[in-house]
Motif scaffolding. Structure first.
Motif, mmCIF file in Angstrom:
data_model
loop_
_atom_site.group_PDB
_atom_site.id
_atom_site.type_symbol
_atom_site.label_atom_id
_atom_site.label_comp_id
_atom_site.label_asym_id
_atom_site.label_seq_id
_atom_site.Cartn_x
_atom_site.Cartn_y
_atom_site.Cartn_z
ATOM 1 N N SER A 99 -9.377 7.781 -6.108
ATOM 2 C CA SER A 99 -8.855 7.663 -4.749
ATOM 3 C C SER A 99 -7.481 8.310 -4.682
ATOM 4 O O SER A 99 -6.727 8.350 -5.667
ATOM 5 N N SER A 100 -7.164 8.820 -3.503
ATOM 6 C CA SER A 100 -5.846 9.425 -3.286
ATOM 7 C C SER A 100 -4.810 8.388 -2.892
ATOM 8 O O SER A 100 -3.628 8.691 -2.785
ATOM 9 N N THR A 101 -5.269 7.172 -2.622
ATOM 10 C CA THR A 101 -4.334 6.111 -2.244
ATOM 11 C C THR A 101 -3.617 5.569 -3.487
ATOM 12 O O THR A 101 -4.065 5.796 -4.620
ATOM 13 N N ARG A 102 -2.545 4.839 -3.256
ATOM 14 C CA ARG A 102 -1.796 4.241 -4.354
ATOM 15 C C ARG A 102 -1.283 2.876 -3.921
ATOM 16 O O ARG A 102 -1.182 2.585 -2.733
ATOM 17 N N THR A 103 -0.981 2.080 -4.899
ATOM 18 C CA THR A 103 -0.468 0.730 -4.645
ATOM 19 C C THR A 103 0.867 0.575 -5.384
ATOM 20 O O THR A 103 1.044 1.104 -6.488
ATOM 21 N N ASP B 185 0.857 -1.190 0.000
ATOM 22 C CA ASP B 185 0.000 0.000 0.000
ATOM 23 C C ASP B 185 0.890 1.235 0.000
ATOM 24 O O ASP B 185 2.117 1.142 -0.057
ATOM 25 N N ASP B 186 0.279 2.409 0.105
ATOM 26 C CA ASP B 186 1.066 3.641 -0.010
ATOM 27 C C ASP B 186 1.919 3.920 1.216
ATOM 28 O O ASP B 186 2.713 4.859 1.226
ATOM 29 N N ARG B 187 1.777 3.081 2.258
ATOM 30 C CA ARG B 187 2.644 3.217 3.445
ATOM 31 C C ARG B 187 3.594 2.031 3.564
ATOM 32 O O ARG B 187 4.151 1.782 4.608
#
Length: 356
Positions: free
Chosen positions: A113-117, A29-31
């Motif tokens: 979405s602002s998330t990224r993978t 995930d983005d973290r």
């Protein structure tokens, strides 16, 4: 409920796709927490799914994945470039050992979405790099051995050349010391034979071990040496005409010895009295693999009666043996206008003149 089932189906499909990838593969995930990992990832790095999914990548295996180069890739390069191929990382993994890996990374950004993978694939090139290092070491060792061989070859050639010069000097000193004119002449002839071989060695030393001799240069130097040591200045001229090209040192030695014998013979017998325009001509012609060496003079020639009751001398025997060794043919022509000796390899049509 239907949307939830679709989400579960999508996750199942995604995991199945990940598991079919033969190389180690993880989805972050983005973290940088592990969302999914392939079976090959678990087996290659000896980790368990329950100890991997949902955990920060850097904390896996008690921190074995906290690799500075990996952090640079994920936290600096990927956010700026979105993708990176063949990023090389080396690391010592507990229970696995030293590994060299090529990392291919892709950042997936979603429109809603602002998330990224982040998709991260590993290619283990440890064995490949080991083979490459072994090849480099072998190449380096081979180059060093070749360098040492060249040094030894040059040293050997230098020593041989020095030894030949010493032998030639001793023969010349002995020739001056003896009282017998016949013995003196034999020693001088032997001196010239040694000098013809020494001239080849000198050329090889000059060319730093290259086993090829420039024919024109070699024959010219050899004949200059012969005429200078045996004839008063200006009494007999010698001229060399040779096609451009090189020959191996072994062949050059044979040619040099033949020329030495024939030139010595011409100097001794072709001009019994001083005469204007006395000339010895040495030619060397080539046509592909075929060649012809000719030594001619414009002296008094040789009549059939000159050989009556006489055994061939040492010089003649040397020439005949060398001609046979080189698989060539020897032909002698003589008249009142001079004498010519030709040594021919295979069938050859001459285009050079004779001494006149």
């Amino acid at each position: 409920m239907l949307d939830f089932q679709k989400l579960e189906h999508a996750q199942t499909l995604a995991q199945a796709i990940v598991n079919t990838i033969p190389e180690p593969f993880v989805v972050l995930d983005d973290r940088y927490h592990v969302l999914a990992a392939s079976r090959s990832f678990y087996s290659t790095f000896n980790v368990q799914p329950e100890q991997t999914r949902g955990r920060l990548l850097y904390s896996l295996g008690d921190g074995q994945w906290d690799i500075p180069d990996l952090r640079v890739l994920l936290e600096t390069i990927i956010p700026e470039q979105t993708a990176m191929d063949n990023f090389e990382v080396q690391h010592d993994f507990p229970d696995v050992g030293h590994r060299t890996m090529l990392l291919n990374a892709r950042q997936v950004i979603y429109e809603d979405s602002s998330t990224r993978t982040i998709l991260l694939a590993f290619t283990d090139v440890t064995a490949r790099r080991a083979i490459e290092r072994e090849k480099e070491e072998l190449l380096s060792q081979t180059e060093e051995l070749l360098r040492q061989k060249d040094i030894l070859l040059q040293e050997m050639q230098h020593r041989v050349a020095n030894s030949l010069q010493i032998i030639a000097s001793i023969l010349l000193l002995k020739a001056r010391a003896v009282t017998s004119e016949e013995t003196r002449q034999h020693l001088r002839d032997a001196h010239q034979r040694v000098m013809s071989v020494a001239e080849v060695q000198r050329h090889l030393h000059t060319l730093e071990g290259i086993d090829q001799i420039d024919v024109a240069s070699y024959l010219s130097k050899l004949c200059e040496s012969l005429i200078a040591s045996m004839v008063g200045e200006g009494r007999i001229a010698i001229k060399v005409m040779a096609d451009a090209g090189t020959v191996g040192s072994e062949k050059a030695v044979s040619l040099g010895l033949i020329v030495t014998e024939l030139v010595i013979n011409a100097i001794k017998y072709a001009f019994p009295a001083d005469r204007s325009g006395a000339l010895i001509l040495v030619t060397f012609e080539t046509a592909g693999p075929d060649w012809k060496l000719t030594v001619s003079d414009n002296g008094v020639g040789k009549s059939a009666s000159d050989n009556d009751g006489k055994k061939p001398g040492l010089g003649t025997a040397i020439v005949q043996a060398l001609v046979k060794q080189m698989d060539a043919q020897l032909e002698t022509t003589s008249s009142a206008a001079g004498m010519s000796v030709g040594i021919t390899q295979a069938t050859f049509t001459s285009h050079m003149p004779l001494a006149s």
